[in-house]
Design an enzyme around this catalytic site. Sequence first.
Site, PDB file in Angstrom:
ATOM      1  N   GLU A  86       0.805  -1.216   0.000  1.00 23.62           N
ATOM      2  CA  GLU A  86       0.000   0.000   0.000  1.00 23.62           C
ATOM      3  C   GLU A  86       0.841   1.269   0.000  1.00 23.62           C
ATOM      4  O   GLU A  86       0.336   2.361   0.250  1.00 23.62           O
ATOM      5  CB  GLU A  86      -0.992   0.006   1.163  1.00 23.62           C
ATOM      6  CG  GLU A  86      -0.376  -0.163   2.528  1.00 23.62           C
ATOM      7  CD  GLU A  86      -1.410  -0.201   3.644  1.00 23.62           C
ATOM      8  OE1 GLU A  86      -2.068   0.831   3.881  1.00 23.62           O
ATOM      9  OE2 GLU A  86      -1.551  -1.265   4.269  1.00 23.62           O
ATOM     10  N   THR A  87       2.124   1.117  -0.295  1.00 25.99           N
ATOM     11  CA  THR A  87       2.987   2.291  -0.410  1.00 25.99           C
ATOM     12  C   THR A  87       3.991   2.049  -1.522  1.00 25.99           C
ATOM     13  O   THR A  87       4.347   0.899  -1.810  1.00 25.99           O
ATOM     14  CB  THR A  87       3.709   2.579   0.924  1.00 25.99           C
ATOM     15  OG1 THR A  87       4.405   3.821   0.811  1.00 25.99           O
ATOM     16  CG2 THR A  87       4.697   1.495   1.289  1.00 25.99           C
TER      17      THR A  87
END
Length: 188
Positions: A86-87
């Site tokens: 998610e990054t």
Amino acid sequence: KWQGSINWFSVASDGIDFAFIRVSDGLNYKDQYFQTNWEDAYNVGIVRGAYQYFRPGQDPVAQANLLLQKMGPLLEGDQPPVVDIETDDGMSTEVIISRLQTWLNTIENALGVKPIIYTMPGFWAKINTPAFGSYPLWIAHWGVSCPTMPTGWNDWVFWQTSDSGSVAGIAGPVDTNLFNGNKSELLA
């Protein structure tokens, strides 16, 4: 570490069938509660899975090996390991895809099972590739009646419905999730 000390007996008594337990945030932040939570969840009969917050800016093989070392062998009923992506860590899409695939391959080669990918529609839109659609999906999409499927998937295995749920035995808000099946399918 975000939930502090967990009373797993109370969690199980609250009707919780499964839990995912964080090993680390990349290589630098190992979860101090992982081993206790990993053992205690198993001891009360909760189906467990280990996950790692993946850092595309760090060595994917070293991250996968850290998860494997902390988790140990899969026991009957354990879920496949999860990569939480998610990054971007400032990495290009091509680097993220390559390093994610390396992490997945390392886990699959070590354990003989396909890992689960955890992501959210907003983040995955940056990656926007169907290349990972054969991996089980754990989708995070809060406040909706049905999650949006990222490119590559038609269905989800796990759905994180909230980051502010309540579960007996856990102080404060906790992520809540659904499994797309029944208990016997979860155990299988």
